[in-house]
Scaffold this motif. Structure first.
Motif, PDB file in Angstrom:
ATOM      1  N   SER A  74     -49.341  -6.708  22.578  1.00  0.00           N
ATOM      2  CA  SER A  74     -47.986  -6.709  22.951  1.00  0.00           C
ATOM      3  C   SER A  74     -47.895  -6.202  24.546  1.00  0.00           C
ATOM      4  CB  SER A  74     -47.162  -5.604  22.020  1.00  0.00           C
ATOM      5  OG  SER A  74     -47.775  -4.294  22.295  1.00  0.00           O
ATOM      6  N   SER A  75     -46.696  -6.719  25.226  1.00  0.00           N
ATOM      7  CA  SER A  75     -46.700  -6.188  26.411  1.00  0.00           C
ATOM      8  C   SER A  75     -45.869  -5.029  26.116  1.00  0.00           C
ATOM      9  CB  SER A  75     -45.948  -7.272  27.111  1.00  0.00           C
ATOM     10  OG  SER A  75     -44.558  -7.652  26.595  1.00  0.00           O
ATOM     11  N   SER A  76     -46.586  -3.826  26.892  1.00  0.00           N
ATOM     12  CA  SER A  76     -45.936  -2.414  26.599  1.00  0.00           C
ATOM     13  C   SER A  76     -45.616  -1.970  27.927  1.00  0.00           C
ATOM     14  CB  SER A  76     -47.113  -1.615  25.835  1.00  0.00           C
ATOM     15  OG  SER A  76     -47.175  -2.243  24.693  1.00  0.00           O
ATOM     16  N   LYS A  77     -45.199  -0.644  27.908  1.00  0.00           N
ATOM     17  CA  LYS A  77     -44.834  -0.081  29.120  1.00  0.00           C
ATOM     18  C   LYS A  77     -45.955   0.781  29.823  1.00  0.00           C
ATOM     19  CE  LYS A  77     -39.718   0.544  27.922  1.00  0.00           C
ATOM     20  NZ  LYS A  77     -39.211   0.896  26.659  1.00  0.00           N
ATOM     21  N   ASP A  78     -46.084   1.082  31.071  1.00  0.00           N
ATOM     22  CA  ASP A  78     -47.012   1.726  31.644  1.00  0.00           C
ATOM     23  C   ASP A  78     -47.102   3.168  30.800  1.00  0.00           C
ATOM     24  OD1 ASP A  78     -46.725   0.161  35.185  1.00  0.00           O
ATOM     25  OD2 ASP A  78     -47.082  -0.585  32.924  1.00  0.00           O
ATOM     26  N   ARG A 131     -46.688  -4.519  12.675  1.00  0.00           N
ATOM     27  CA  ARG A 131     -46.398  -3.753  13.698  1.00  0.00           C
ATOM     28  C   ARG A 131     -44.936  -3.270  13.381  1.00  0.00           C
ATOM     29  NH1 ARG A 131     -45.038  -7.833  17.804  1.00  0.00           N
ATOM     30  NH2 ARG A 131     -43.267  -8.072  16.451  1.00  0.00           N
ATOM     31  N   ASN A 132     -44.018  -4.119  12.880  1.00  0.00           N
ATOM     32  CA  ASN A 132     -42.716  -3.670  12.846  1.00  0.00           C
ATOM     33  C   ASN A 132     -42.482  -2.397  11.914  1.00  0.00           C
ATOM     34  OD1 ASN A 132     -42.463  -5.946  14.325  1.00  0.00           O
ATOM     35  ND2 ASN A 132     -41.248  -7.094  12.652  1.00  0.00           N
ATOM     36  N   LEU A 133     -43.443  -2.512  10.897  1.00  0.00           N
ATOM     37  CA  LEU A 133     -43.263  -1.360  10.021  1.00  0.00           C
ATOM     38  C   LEU A 133     -43.934   0.028  10.668  1.00  0.00           C
ATOM     39  CD1 LEU A 133     -42.658  -0.175   7.154  1.00  0.00           C
ATOM     40  CD2 LEU A 133     -45.092  -0.840   6.541  1.00  0.00           C
ATOM     41  N   ALA A 134     -45.084  -0.066  11.382  1.00  0.00           N
ATOM     42  CA  ALA A 134     -45.418   1.052  12.213  1.00  0.00           C
ATOM     43  C   ALA A 134     -44.723   1.591  13.205  1.00  0.00           C
ATOM     44  CB  ALA A 134     -46.849   0.562  12.910  1.00  0.00           C
ATOM     45  N   LYS A 135     -43.915   0.772  13.777  1.00  0.00           N
ATOM     46  CA  LYS A 135     -42.775   1.028  14.835  1.00  0.00           C
ATOM     47  C   LYS A 135     -41.613   1.739  14.128  1.00  0.00           C
ATOM     48  CE  LYS A 135     -40.278  -1.253  18.486  1.00  0.00           C
ATOM     49  NZ  LYS A 135     -40.793  -1.314  20.017  1.00  0.00           N
ATOM     50  N   GLU A 136     -41.176   1.283  13.243  1.00  0.00           N
ATOM     51  CA  GLU A 136     -40.149   1.689  12.395  1.00  0.00           C
ATOM     52  C   GLU A 136     -40.411   3.330  11.930  1.00  0.00           C
ATOM     53  OE1 GLU A 136     -38.917  -1.198   9.156  1.00  0.00           O
ATOM     54  OE2 GLU A 136     -38.639   0.744   8.004  1.00  0.00           O
ATOM     55  N   LYS A 137     -41.811   3.575  11.516  1.00  0.00           N
ATOM     56  CA  LYS A 137     -42.356   4.673  10.986  1.00  0.00           C
ATOM     57  C   LYS A 137     -42.612   5.611  12.324  1.00  0.00           C
ATOM     58  CE  LYS A 137     -42.532   3.503   6.749  1.00  0.00           C
ATOM     59  NZ  LYS A 137     -41.789   4.276   5.925  1.00  0.00           N
ATOM     60  N   GLY A 138     -42.330   5.316  13.388  1.00  0.00           N
ATOM     61  CA  GLY A 138     -42.596   6.174  14.834  1.00  0.00           C
ATOM     62  C   GLY A 138     -43.754   6.137  15.299  1.00  0.00           C
ATOM     63  N   ALA A 139     -45.055   5.377  14.799  1.00  0.00           N
ATOM     64  CA  ALA A 139     -46.177   5.291  15.333  1.00  0.00           C
ATOM     65  C   ALA A 139     -46.041   5.147  16.895  1.00  0.00           C
ATOM     66  CB  ALA A 139     -47.005   4.414  14.617  1.00  0.00           C
ATOM     67  N   LYS A 140     -47.162   5.728  17.662  1.00  0.00           N
ATOM     68  CA  LYS A 140     -47.026   5.324  19.244  1.00  0.00           C
ATOM     69  C   LYS A 140     -48.029   4.487  19.553  1.00  0.00           C
ATOM     70  CE  LYS A 140     -49.005   9.489  20.626  1.00  0.00           C
ATOM     71  NZ  LYS A 140     -48.556  10.958  21.378  1.00  0.00           N
ATOM     72  N   GLY A 186     -38.534  -7.132  30.994  1.00  0.00           N
ATOM     73  CA  GLY A 186     -38.063  -5.857  30.642  1.00  0.00           C
ATOM     74  C   GLY A 186     -37.760  -5.641  28.869  1.00  0.00           C
ATOM     75  N   ASN A 187     -38.907  -6.511  28.382  1.00  0.00           N
ATOM     76  CA  ASN A 187     -38.894  -6.447  26.995  1.00  0.00           C
ATOM     77  C   ASN A 187     -39.981  -5.695  26.388  1.00  0.00           C
ATOM     78  OD1 ASN A 187     -37.507  -6.918  24.625  1.00  0.00           O
ATOM     79  ND2 ASN A 187     -38.315  -8.956  24.099  1.00  0.00           N
ATOM     80  N   ALA A 188     -40.520  -4.837  27.432  1.00  0.00           N
ATOM     81  CA  ALA A 188     -41.881  -4.106  27.131  1.00  0.00           C
ATOM     82  C   ALA A 188     -41.531  -3.347  26.008  1.00  0.00           C
ATOM     83  CB  ALA A 188     -42.341  -3.453  28.444  1.00  0.00           C
ATOM     84  N   ASP A 189     -42.632  -3.373  25.111  1.00  0.00           N
ATOM     85  CA  ASP A 189     -42.872  -2.418  24.105  1.00  0.00           C
ATOM     86  C   ASP A 189     -42.968  -0.987  24.314  1.00  0.00           C
ATOM     87  OD1 ASP A 189     -43.727  -3.603  20.593  1.00  0.00           O
ATOM     88  OD2 ASP A 189     -42.857  -1.686  21.258  1.00  0.00           O
TER      89      ASP A 189
END
Ligand SMILES: [Zn+2]
Length: 546
Positions: free
Chosen positions: A149-153, A222-231, A259-262
């Motif tokens: 994914s394209s994530s934030k620095d 990915r969506n589930l892990a994100k929903e669960k707050g994993a970093k 600007g859609n960085a994860d």
């Protein structure tokens, strides 16, 4: 007053016995206009307007012709447009071409006088700069792990990684039971659990669920892990590591919305990462693995801008209700020196929208334009992940989504599907018409029966269809916002996403029929008394492109 007419009738009967047919009509007309004049002169204050004959939509549809569609497509899908690659000169030519048509038709833009372009800020992903060590072992980006994914620095340090098994949560099976992974780094495996007899626990059959089919499992986990707050997710999927690393590792050039960085990191990891973490690769869902992990991520991307083209006809009675017609303006560009003309994909939809707009504008010029507003939305970057339509619905909906009554999306309607087992070439696949509004579905059927009599084929409308076309074109971004949609599609063919998808292979008679069907459907949605009702909920999420 009505009584006056009756006596006229008596008088009229008398004459018929004596004279020829013509006289009665003449008399009628004279008497009629006499009546009107008397009425008008008698009582000016009432301003009686002569009733306007209801508009003839068949006549309007008649302005949609094979020749005009062909003429436009031979330009739009010509080599000059260089396959209309998002962000490239060919795509810029395409948006000018579309805009010029709306200007010529006298159909305004909602964005301001001469501005038909909704700018879509994009970024071309370059492989990020990453460093990682686990328990002191340095691991190399691309060789040992790649970012999905394209994530934030940013940087991460942790002393534990949680083994989350398959990373699944469902009624039948869950790795997240009694687990709190908020702010944690989790290790997830590909696949899903099976019974001893080889059947899958979740489906109970030999069929996989979304948790392990190739197209969906990444997004679902990915969506589930994100929903669960994993970093951070370490996704262990050795079977495909090399293939994906080749695609995602180097500067993929993949486009995404700027600007859609994860803010969550999603890494596909190879065997060396697992070995650095733990001796065994057995799955111990919920067990914390002690690990001294240090990670640093620096995004690298180039910004670029593309454009959606928007024009609209304001409704005469319900201007605050919008019917959005869409098609994607981009295609695959030039690859290995070959132009991907994209005549069917989606040149056919692009020119169909222009012809439909013309038909609506003829009605406007006759003072009988649509009651609701009709929006002509040509979206960019569909081939890059439905980006133009996602920008429109998720970031900058020019017209409020709540007042968007329906979206009719056209993507590939100029050809015939060679896999289709029917001799009747006069068909179209309809996808999604009954997913959110049974009224829209019935309307579509009724309009087709009344005007176009095309065979409406619902083969790909099946929830479980492995092609998942419902998620693979721009209507999906409207559907996910609970806006009723219909997706018009002819199926794939041998020239799909090939340089050979050229104008000479288009079936212009079928393209014309299908364009008329969309016109009549749009006309009915835009003019019926009530807006089509949403009586169903949006099915579970998916995603992809067409
Ligand atoms: Zn397409």
């Amino acid at each position: 007053m009505a009584s006056y007419l009756t006596s006229l009738n008596g008088f009229f009967l008398y004459y018929r016995t004596a004279q020829t047919q013509f006289i009665p009509i003449m008399i009628k007309k004279t008497l009629y206009s006499l009546a009107v004049i008397t009425l008008l002169s008698g009582c000016k204050s009432q301003q009686v307007v002569a009733p306007v004959a209801p508009i003839n939509t068949i006549e309007l549809a008649g302005t949609i012709t094979e020749n005009e569609l062909k003429e436009k497509l031979y330009v739009y899908a010509s080599d000059e447009f260089e396959g209309r690659e998002t962000g490239e000169p060919g795509q810029k030519k395409a948006v000018e071409y579309l805009k010029n048509h709306y200007v010529k038709l006298g159909i305004p833009s909602p964005l301001g006088d001469d501005d038909y372009f909704q700018e879509v800020p994009l970024e071309r992903m370059q492989a990020p700069d990453m460093t990682m060590t686990i328990n002191g072992t340095p691991l190399e980006a691309i060789t040992h792990y790649v970012s999905l994914s394209s994530s934030k620095d940013g940087e991460l340090t942790a002393d534990t990684v949680i083994d989350m098994g398959y990373g699944i949560e469902s009624e039948q099976y869950s790795d997240y039971k009694n687990q709190d992974v908020n702010g944690k780094i989790v290790l997830i495996r590909s696949g899903e659990p099976k019974h001893h007899d080889g059947t899958y626990v979740i489906t109970g059959t030999d069929k996989t669920s979304k948790w392990s089919n190739m197209r969906q499992q990444f997004a679902a986990k990915r969506n589930l892990a994100k929903e669960k707050g994993a970093k951070m997710v370490l996704f262990y999927y050795p079977e495909i590591y090399d293939m994906v690393a080749a695609r995602f590792g180097r500067s993929s050039g993949r486009l995404s919305l700027k600007g859609n960085a994860d803010d969550m990191y999603m890494l596909l990891v190879g065997t060396d990462v697992l070995k650095a973490l733990t001796e065994s690769d057995a799955i111990n869902a919920g067990v914390p693995i002690p690990a001294d992990l240090k990670f640093n991520y620096q995004a690298k991307s180039d910004a670029l801008t593309s454009e959606n083209v928007i024009a609209y006809i304001k409704g005469s009675e319900k201007p605050e209700e919008y019917v959005v017609l869409s098609a994607h303006l981009d295609h695959e560009g030039i690859k290995n020196g070959e132009i991907y003309n994209g005549a069917d994909d989606d040149g056919s939809g692009s020119v169909a929208l222009l012809e439909i707009a013309e038909a609506f504008q003829v009605a406007v010029e006759r003072g009988q334009g649509p009651r609701r507003s009709v929006v002509f939305l040509h979206v960019t970057a569909e081939e890059k992940g439905l980006l133009g339509s996602r920008y429109y619905t998720d970031i900058d909906p020019v017209f409020p989504l709540e007042q968007t009554v329906a979206n009719l999306n056209i993507d590939m309607i100029g050809r015939v599907d060679p896999k289709r087992e029917s001799d009747n070439r006069n068909y179209v696949y309809l996808i999604g018409s009954d997913k959110l509004s049974s009224e829209l579905h019935e309307l579509s059927e009724a309009v087709n029966q009344k005007y176009t009599n095309i065979e409406l084929d619902y083969k790909y409308n099946d929830e479980n269809d492995p092609n998942r076309f419902y998620y693979r074109s721009d209507h999906y971004n409207f559907a996910k916002n609970n806006i009723p949609i219909i997706f018009y599609f002819n199926g794939t063919h041998d020239d799909y996403h090939r340089p050979s998808d050229t104008v000479d292979k288009i079936e212009y008679d079928l393209l014309t029929n299908r364009t008329k069907l969309v016109f009549h459907t749009a006309w009915e949605v835009a003019n019926r008394e009530g807006r089509v009702k949403v009586d169903k909920a949006e099915p579970a999420a998916g995603g992809g492109t067409n």
